[in-house]
Design a protein around this motif. Structure first.
Motif, PDB file in Angstrom:
ATOM      1  N   ASP A 222       1.115  -1.366  -0.206  1.00  0.00           N
ATOM      2  CA  ASP A 222       0.036   0.143   0.097  1.00  0.00           C
ATOM      3  C   ASP A 222       0.613   1.178   0.465  1.00  0.00           C
ATOM      4  O   ASP A 222       1.903   1.087   0.117  1.00  0.00           O
ATOM      5  CB  ASP A 222      -1.015  -0.300   1.207  1.00  0.00           C
ATOM      6  N   ILE A 223      -0.016   2.345  -0.352  1.00  0.00           N
ATOM      7  CA  ILE A 223       0.947   3.722  -0.509  1.00  0.00           C
ATOM      8  C   ILE A 223       1.682   3.663   0.892  1.00  0.00           C
ATOM      9  O   ILE A 223       0.785   3.975   1.660  1.00  0.00           O
ATOM     10  CB  ILE A 223       0.269   4.776  -1.442  1.00  0.00           C
ATOM     11  N   ALA A 224       3.008   4.605   1.439  1.00  0.00           N
ATOM     12  CA  ALA A 224       3.263   4.680   2.556  1.00  0.00           C
ATOM     13  C   ALA A 224       3.064   6.202   2.294  1.00  0.00           C
ATOM     14  O   ALA A 224       2.837   6.783   1.252  1.00  0.00           O
ATOM     15  CB  ALA A 224       5.124   4.350   2.719  1.00  0.00           C
ATOM     16  N   PRO A 225       2.933   7.069   3.484  1.00  0.00           N
ATOM     17  CA  PRO A 225       2.322   8.250   3.728  1.00  0.00           C
ATOM     18  C   PRO A 225       4.084   9.358   4.148  1.00  0.00           C
ATOM     19  O   PRO A 225       4.715   7.769   4.327  1.00  0.00           O
ATOM     20  CB  PRO A 225       2.121   8.775   4.668  1.00  0.00           C
ATOM     21  N   ASP A 226       3.828  10.316   3.895  1.00  0.00           N
ATOM     22  CA  ASP A 226       4.927  10.847   4.347  1.00  0.00           C
ATOM     23  C   ASP A 226       5.104  11.161   5.582  1.00  0.00           C
ATOM     24  O   ASP A 226       5.719  12.227   6.384  1.00  0.00           O
ATOM     25  CB  ASP A 226       5.508  12.022   2.975  1.00  0.00           C
ATOM     26  N   ASP A 227       5.991  10.258   6.065  1.00  0.00           N
ATOM     27  CA  ASP A 227       5.986  10.286   7.351  1.00  0.00           C
ATOM     28  C   ASP A 227       7.371   9.133   7.966  1.00  0.00           C
ATOM     29  O   ASP A 227       7.264   7.842   7.522  1.00  0.00           O
ATOM     30  CB  ASP A 227       5.133   9.836   8.346  1.00  0.00           C
ATOM     31  N   LEU A 228       7.894   9.272   8.550  1.00  0.00           N
ATOM     32  CA  LEU A 228       9.201   8.501   9.111  1.00  0.00           C
ATOM     33  C   LEU A 228       9.444   7.414  10.068  1.00  0.00           C
ATOM     34  O   LEU A 228       9.629   6.310   9.355  1.00  0.00           O
ATOM     35  CB  LEU A 228      10.315   9.571   9.280  1.00  0.00           C
ATOM     36  N   ASN A 229       8.462   7.305  10.522  1.00  0.00           N
ATOM     37  CA  ASN A 229       7.950   6.259  11.183  1.00  0.00           C
ATOM     38  C   ASN A 229       7.666   5.248  10.073  1.00  0.00           C
ATOM     39  O   ASN A 229       7.343   4.540  10.386  1.00  0.00           O
ATOM     40  CB  ASN A 229       7.579   6.496  12.090  1.00  0.00           C
ATOM     41  N   ALA A 230       6.162   5.842   9.672  1.00  0.00           N
ATOM     42  CA  ALA A 230       5.689   5.197   8.971  1.00  0.00           C
ATOM     43  C   ALA A 230       6.102   4.669   7.501  1.00  0.00           C
ATOM     44  O   ALA A 230       6.571   2.634   7.689  1.00  0.00           O
ATOM     45  CB  ALA A 230       4.377   5.809   8.431  1.00  0.00           C
ATOM     46  N   MET A 231       7.368   5.202   7.346  1.00  0.00           N
ATOM     47  CA  MET A 231       8.275   4.402   6.359  1.00  0.00           C
ATOM     48  C   MET A 231       9.146   3.341   6.945  1.00  0.00           C
ATOM     49  O   MET A 231       9.499   2.553   6.059  1.00  0.00           O
ATOM     50  CB  MET A 231       9.305   5.765   5.576  1.00  0.00           C
ATOM     51  N   LYS A 232       9.923   3.720   7.694  1.00  0.00           N
ATOM     52  CA  LYS A 232      10.626   2.322   8.291  1.00  0.00           C
ATOM     53  C   LYS A 232       9.629   1.556   8.651  1.00  0.00           C
ATOM     54  O   LYS A 232      10.546   0.283   8.877  1.00  0.00           O
ATOM     55  CB  LYS A 232      11.015   2.982   9.964  1.00  0.00           C
ATOM     56  N   GLU A 233       8.874   1.410   9.409  1.00  0.00           N
ATOM     57  CA  GLU A 233       8.131   0.512   9.913  1.00  0.00           C
ATOM     58  C   GLU A 233       7.735  -0.386   8.577  1.00  0.00           C
ATOM     59  O   GLU A 233       8.148  -1.472   8.299  1.00  0.00           O
ATOM     60  CB  GLU A 233       6.469   0.869  10.429  1.00  0.00           C
ATOM     61  N   ARG A 234       7.569   0.156   7.180  1.00  0.00           N
ATOM     62  CA  ARG A 234       7.124  -0.060   5.940  1.00  0.00           C
ATOM     63  C   ARG A 234       8.280  -0.663   5.554  1.00  0.00           C
ATOM     64  O   ARG A 234       8.221  -2.149   5.131  1.00  0.00           O
ATOM     65  CB  ARG A 234       6.359   1.058   5.118  1.00  0.00           C
ATOM     66  N   ILE A 235       9.372  -0.410   5.364  1.00  0.00           N
ATOM     67  CA  ILE A 235      10.658  -1.268   4.973  1.00  0.00           C
ATOM     68  C   ILE A 235      10.673  -2.329   5.692  1.00  0.00           C
ATOM     69  O   ILE A 235      11.467  -3.152   5.243  1.00  0.00           O
ATOM     70  CB  ILE A 235      12.129  -0.313   5.005  1.00  0.00           C
ATOM     71  N   SER A 236      10.634  -1.888   7.336  1.00  0.00           N
ATOM     72  CA  SER A 236      11.216  -3.466   8.007  1.00  0.00           C
ATOM     73  C   SER A 236      10.432  -4.678   8.039  1.00  0.00           C
ATOM     74  O   SER A 236      11.135  -5.961   7.119  1.00  0.00           O
ATOM     75  CB  SER A 236      10.897  -2.743   9.593  1.00  0.00           C
ATOM     76  N   VAL A 237       9.035  -4.638   7.625  1.00  0.00           N
ATOM     77  CA  VAL A 237       8.075  -5.600   6.897  1.00  0.00           C
ATOM     78  C   VAL A 237       8.672  -5.987   6.081  1.00  0.00           C
ATOM     79  O   VAL A 237       8.717  -7.283   5.212  1.00  0.00           O
ATOM     80  CB  VAL A 237       6.590  -4.698   6.811  1.00  0.00           C
ATOM     81  N   ALA A 238       9.093  -5.678   4.708  1.00  0.00           N
ATOM     82  CA  ALA A 238       9.202  -5.741   2.922  1.00  0.00           C
ATOM     83  C   ALA A 238      10.398  -6.274   3.253  1.00  0.00           C
ATOM     84  O   ALA A 238      11.088  -7.464   3.147  1.00  0.00           O
ATOM     85  CB  ALA A 238       8.793  -4.751   2.621  1.00  0.00           C
ATOM     86  N   ALA A 239      11.669  -5.701   4.350  1.00  0.00           N
ATOM     87  CA  ALA A 239      12.938  -6.841   4.712  1.00  0.00           C
ATOM     88  C   ALA A 239      12.578  -7.840   5.074  1.00  0.00           C
ATOM     89  O   ALA A 239      13.204  -8.444   4.455  1.00  0.00           O
ATOM     90  CB  ALA A 239      13.777  -5.432   5.168  1.00  0.00           C
ATOM     91  N   ARG A 240      11.763  -8.171   5.440  1.00  0.00           N
ATOM     92  CA  ARG A 240      11.697  -9.786   6.467  1.00  0.00           C
ATOM     93  C   ARG A 240      10.655 -10.501   5.233  1.00  0.00           C
ATOM     94  O   ARG A 240      11.395 -11.744   5.149  1.00  0.00           O
ATOM     95  CB  ARG A 240      10.831  -9.542   7.502  1.00  0.00           C
ATOM     96  N   GLU A 241       9.686  -9.591   4.416  1.00  0.00           N
ATOM     97  CA  GLU A 241       9.425 -10.919   3.428  1.00  0.00           C
ATOM     98  C   GLU A 241       9.865 -11.070   2.155  1.00  0.00           C
ATOM     99  O   GLU A 241       9.150 -11.973   1.285  1.00  0.00           O
ATOM    100  CB  GLU A 241       7.885  -9.792   3.257  1.00  0.00           C
TER     101      GLU A 241
END
Length: 653
Positions: A222-241
């Motif tokens: 899903d589209i990630a908002p322009d928010d640093l914490n949201a971006m970090k969470e999305r990258i962390s999940v994607a890197a695990r999967e």
């Protein structure tokens, strides 16, 4: 205090690619992925993770290779026309069909057409040789024989051979999993009711398709908002999967660009910024052992950056080197200037005109997605160069096959919406043919004919003195050259204004007004010349026209500028006004022709195009439906020179 992160450096492309490979080799990801077992039926397009040897010979029994009779060759010795040999059916000869097992003791097959039946016997007049017309055990595959090696991309023939060799399952490389994260508060998904400021999210579709073409499995988050914490969470999940993560947009130096900080806080950034144009704001890093690419937001930049850095990695994870990108030598049609120190990737149209392949540069903006759709190739300008001269021999990386380039009709010159319709009908009626249009203006098209860079040119140049279209210009620039001028349409030119004409514009005289902003066509365009003619008649100085220097290359570009509010009016065709819901103030009807040099007129490709113009009623109806077109002379020869008059070509009434 601003947290904006400016580029660490702008690394040369070759150095960036080498650094990317070295860092990922050291960290581990730049290597083949482990294998997984799949059935042969599901293995097409996969890459073998180990060598595969046959478990079974093929054939695994002696079998007949022809319809006929199985015999012992020794029983046929001496057979001739004068001394036919009779073999008793059942004891000495057994009828077999192709593929039947050879009866015990038999070692040859005589084709049925070489047999004469005689009661309970067959009669032959030629001796057989040992194993004649017999497929012996292992003729194709011998048990234990290598069928395919490790790191082999499986083709349909390979899967058939595997089955023939008794293989039903095999170990293949796991497909690299690529996680794609689109970012930006301005992005919305297709189907959303759009508001000003919204941008449809399409880059992840392009990138996922590219990854899948290279053998990966891609997932769009899903589209990630322009928010640093949201971006970090999305990258962390994607890197695990996933095995590879690509973050689209947010890689530049804007206040809302968080990709660099997110990657650096979660892992390591190797590089931020490369010296390419487009595609400079690339980020390369690693999070939890997984490669992360920060891909620029503009579509052309995203395409180039992903192809440069994701493609070799995806192939490496499958145990392969990426296939070489095919290229072709071409002559550059016009000069290209380029900033020193940046390696530039220029999209080009390609076509074979005479004996030469001609490369015509396209719009160079990083946000112009349609240039990728319409481009035939990409020309690189080295970082150490300030550009390339017209006529330079360049190497163009192909985005289409050489066969498609060979079967392309190159049209350079004035833009008209009818050309888009014509290109579609040419492809519809003749799938192997294409029409490539480059919009340089009428004069630019005629000069392209002079320089042998096009098969035809769209033109609507009015001679103010004679009132004739196109002829005087062709005589001036192509003296003594055989040229045929074929009419395509008559069309309505006029001033385009917003619906209900809010500024009350009535004609060219209103261009004097300081509150009226004009949008022009490029120098050399017939529409530009028509504008200048009306300004001259009204004694209006070009410098007094606000926006005179604002140029567009197509009628639709002019219409878009008016619709968006970038301009209040511009000269264009009625079809463009109708397409975007604008009002139209008629100025003139003009003749739009196609100029075709004689050497290309009788070419089968050109004749296929002319057949559509002259004979295809569906094409004619489609053009008329655009609005503002008169097709009374469509396909008629309006003028020609350098050839006998009795050419048998349709002429205008």
């Amino acid at each position: 205090m601003s947290n904006r992160k400016i580029y660490i450096t702008t690394t040369p492309l070759g150095d960036a690619l080498a650094l990317w490979r070295r860092k990922l080799t050291e960290a581990g990801p730049w290597k083949p992925l482990p294998g997984e077992t799949v059935s042969v039926d599901d293995s097409l397009g996969r890459v073998t993770a180990q060598a595969v040897a046959a478990r079974l010979s093929s054939p695994f029994y002696h079998c007949a290779a022809m319809d006929g009779a199985a015999v012992r060759f020794a029983d046929t010795v001496g057979a001739s026309d004068r001394n036919p040999v009779k073999l008793k059916l059942g004891a000495q000869a057994v009828y077999v069909n192709t593929g039947n097992p050879l009866p015990e003791g038999m070692d040859a097959v005589i084709m049925v057409e070489d047999i004469n039946e005689a009661d309970v016997c067959i009669e032959i007049i030629r001796p057989a040789t040992p194993w004649q017309h017999v497929r012996v055990v292992g003729e194709d595959i011998v048990a234990t024989e290598l069928i395919v090696p490790e790191n082999h991309l499986l083709r349909p023939t390979d899967t058939a051979a595997l089955i023939a060799g008794g293989i039903t399952e095999l170990l293949v490389r796991r497909r690299p999993r690529v996680g794609l994260i689109p970012t930006g508060d301005e992005l919305v998904q297709p189907g959303t009711v759009l508001e000003k400021g919204n941008i449809l999210e399409y880059n992840s579709r392009m990138l996922s398709g590219m990854a899948e073409e290279w053998g990966a499995d891609a997932k769009r988050y899903d589209i990630a908002p322009d928010d640093l914490n949201a971006m970090k969470e999305r990258i962390s999940v994607a890197a695990r999967e996933h095995d590879i993560v690509a973050v689209n947009a947010g890689s530049s130096a804007g206040s809302e660009d968080h990709t660099y900080q997110a990657i650096s806080e979660l892992g390591e950034v190797f590089l931020h910024g490369i010296n390419t144009k487009p595609g400079k704001p690339v980020i390369l890093g690693i999070v939890n052992g997984k490669p992360v690419i920060g891909v620029p937001g503009y579509p052309v930049s995203a395409f180039l950056a992903f192809r440069l850095f994701a493609r070799p990695l995806i192939y490496a994870m499958q145990g392969m080197e990426p296939p070489a990108i095919r290229s072709i030598g071409a002559t550059l049609s016009r000069q290209l200037s380029s900033p020193l120190g940046q390696e530039e990737f220029v999209r080009v149209k390609l076509g074979k005109v005479g004996d030469n392949v001609v490369a015509t540069p396209m719009h160079r903006g990083a946000g112009v997605l349609m240039t990728l759709v319409r481009a035939d190739g990409i020309v690189r300008i080295p970082a150490a160069s300030e550009g390339l001269a017209a006529g330079s021999i360049v190497e163009a990386e192909l985005l289409r096959s050489p066969e498609e380039i060979e079967n392309t009709i190159v049209c350079i010159g004035s833009h008209d919406n009818a050309l888009d319709i014509l290109g579609n009908f040419l492809k519809k009626r003749n799938p192997k043919l294409s029409l490539s249009s480059a919009h340089t203006g009428s004069l630019g098209g005629i000069i392209a004919l002079k320089k042998n860079e096009a098969h035809m040119a769209g033109t609507h140049l009015l001679d103010e003195e004679t009132g004739e279209y196109n002829i005087s210009c062709l005589e001036k620039y192509l003296p003594g050259r055989c040229v045929c001028l074929v009419n395509l349409v008559y069309r309505e030119q006029g001033l385009l204004v917003l619906k209900d004409n809010p500024k009350g514009i009535k004609g060219f005289e209103d261009l004097r007004r300081p509150d009226v902003v004009f949008v022009n066509r490029q120098a050399g365009a017939g529409t530009r010349l028509l504008t200048d003619l009306h300004l001259k008649r009204l004694c209006i100085n070009k410098s007094d026209v606000k926006g005179y220097a604002h140029e567009e290359y197509t009628h639709m570009g002019v219409a878009s500028a008016v619709l968006s509010g970038a301009a209040d009016t511009g000269l264009g065709i009625l079809a463009a006004a109708r397409a975007l819901g604008l009002d139209f103030l008629p100025v003139a009807q003009e003749r739009y022709d196609i100029a075709i040099p004689g050497e290309y007129y009788d070419d089968p490709k050109m004749q296929a195009l002319l057949a559509i113009i002259r004979e295809d009623s569906e094409f004619r109806e489609a053009v008329v439906a655009l609005g503002g077109y008169d097709v009374r002379d469509m396909g008629a020869v309006m003028w020609e020179t350098g050839r006998p008059a009795s050419t048998g070509r349709p002429a205008a009434d």
